[in-house]
Design a protein around this motif. Structure first.
Motif, PDB file in Angstrom:
ATOM      1  N   GLY A 138       0.822  -1.203   0.000  1.00 30.45           N
ATOM      2  CA  GLY A 138       0.000   0.000   0.000  1.00 30.45           C
ATOM      3  C   GLY A 138       0.858   1.255   0.000  1.00 30.45           C
ATOM      4  O   GLY A 138       0.456   2.298  -0.511  1.00 30.45           O
ATOM      5  N   GLU A 165      -1.597   1.655  -3.363  1.00 28.69           N
ATOM      6  CA  GLU A 165      -2.255   2.955  -3.213  1.00 28.69           C
ATOM      7  C   GLU A 165      -3.110   3.241  -4.454  1.00 28.69           C
ATOM      8  O   GLU A 165      -4.223   3.767  -4.348  1.00 28.69           O
ATOM      9  CB  GLU A 165      -1.146   4.007  -3.078  1.00 28.69           C
ATOM     10  CG  GLU A 165      -1.567   5.340  -2.578  1.00 28.69           C
ATOM     11  CD  GLU A 165      -0.324   6.264  -2.476  1.00 28.69           C
ATOM     12  OE1 GLU A 165       0.827   5.813  -2.739  1.00 28.69           O
ATOM     13  OE2 GLU A 165      -0.533   7.427  -2.125  1.00 28.69           O
ATOM     14  N   ALA A 278      -0.476 -10.478  -3.362  1.00 25.63           N
ATOM     15  CA  ALA A 278      -1.561 -11.450  -3.145  1.00 25.63           C
ATOM     16  C   ALA A 278      -2.434 -11.555  -4.399  1.00 25.63           C
ATOM     17  O   ALA A 278      -3.241 -12.472  -4.522  1.00 25.63           O
ATOM     18  CB  ALA A 278      -2.422 -11.028  -1.948  1.00 25.63           C
TER      19      ALA A 278
END
Ligand code: KG4
Ligand code: ZN
Length: 348
Positions: A138, A165, A278
């Protein structure tokens, strides 16, 4: 060695116990996400995150030790993420670890959260150095050569938004929930990625940097010109976004692989880490890239890609077993580049 690790750098409170004998394994890995606390605000509120860490850290540590079947006296060390991240949360986790380490007279390790992501593949798959790492989370997008503990060379990084992000901000534009990566991946399942054409910033250019803000602007324009009205519209747009982000990541990684081959001919592995690793589409595309380049591809299981305590415990274990301990005045560091070393680390 057996080490307790504590992670509180963002909006997950986590505690875990890992061990390296007979081979690396996880004895306990507990995590408490704070999604409901932040949902009303559409993003993580640092103050709320710090308080929630404080409310839950003690119980998580106790349960992790219980589940691992070890007492504090049996630990070989205690590690906490000391940065980069939100300062309030980092203080909660490191103070908990320092307090325990001081009381039980155990070594303490102040772990770089990025190093923890970087080393996870050595916990899950015993990957040997050197390896090429795509670290996508992120807060960060980086291509890094991992040559040893504390030996990292950053080949390229994001010039603006990190990949995660970008997923999160674009999901917000689409009215999908937080975190945006899983929400977009889910919506993309039934979508046609070719219906909308979106840019791939920096694609085809030399170097290993990333850029995602132009993609975000393009999605905003697409929504303004042609607002998604049906579930199929949304699915098609989500699929195009996922494909554009994956294509950009794979393009930059291709350049890094060429560099890695030239400078580390003995290296044989491409590793992906961080929450965005992921993503199933990204994993499949990186796996294809690696096999074409004659590299093995390793990505830890998805639950070890997103933030967790086991990766912090493992990075702490790797440092402690080399004699790298930190003193109790080790600071928390909201910014902490992977190729800048910890100022307090001392080789015992
Ligand atoms: O590593 P991480 O848990 O936390 C940070 O260190 O930042 O990464 C979180 C990021 C979020 O931006 C989230 O949207 C993204 O990882 N993410 C995904 C997926 N799962 C999490 N992005 C794409 N696809 C996924 N399946
Ligand atoms: Zn992370």
């Amino acid at each position: 060695m057996i080490v307790l690790g504590i992670e509180t750098s963002c909006d997950e409170t986590a505690a875990a116990v890992v061990c390296d004998t007979p081979q690396p394994h996880i004895r306990a890995n507990l995590i408490r996400a704070q999604l409901p606390e932040h949902q009303a605000y559409g993003g993580v509120v640092p103050e709320i995150a710090a308080r929630a860490h404080l409310d839950h850290i003690e119980e998580l540590i106790r349960r992790a030790l219980d589940q691992a079947g070890v007492g504090v006296d049996q630990l070989d060390g205690i590690a906490a993420a000391a940065g980069p991240g939100l300062i309030g949360g980092l203080i909660v986790g490191t103070m908990a670890a320092k307090g325990m380490a001081w009381a039980a007279q155990k070594p303490f390790a102040a772990v770089n959260h990025l190093e923890a992501h970087a080393l996870t593949a050595r916990l899950s798959d015993s990957v040997a150095f050197p390896y090429l790492l795509l670290l996508v989370s992120g807060g960060h997008s980086q291509l890094v050569v991992c040559a040893g503990i504390g030996k990292y060379r950053v080949l390229g990084a994001s010039r603006d938004d990190a990949a995660g992000e970008a997923f999160d901000k674009i999901a917000k534009l689409l009215g999908l929930g937080y975190p945006g990566g899983p929400a977009i991946a889910e919506a993309a399942h039934s979508g046609d990625p070719k219906r909308f054409s979106l840019p791939r910033p920096l694609k085809g250019r030399a170097g290993c940097d990333f850029s995602f803000s132009g993609l975000k602007t393009a999605v905003r324009q697409t929504i303004a010109e042609c607002p998604p009205r049906t579930d199929q519209d949304l699915a098609d747009l989500a699929a195009a976004i996922e494909l554009a982000i994956c294509d950009s990541l794979v393009d930059r990684t291709t350049n890094a692989v060429a560099w890695f081959h030239r400078h580390y001919p003995q290296g044989s592995t491409l590793v992906a880490a961080g929450g965005v690793a992921a993503n199933q589409r990204l994993r499949a595309e990186l796996s294809a890239l690696a096999s074409a380049a004659d590299l093995d591809f390793i990505a830890p299981p998805p639950e070890l890609c997103t933030d967790n305590g086991a990766m912090v415990a493992w990075a702490g274990l790797e440092r402690l077993r080399l004699g790298l301990t930190d003193t109790f005045d080790a600071p928390v560091r909201p910014r902490w580049p992977l190729d800048g070393s910890s100022p307090t680390a001392t080789a015992a």
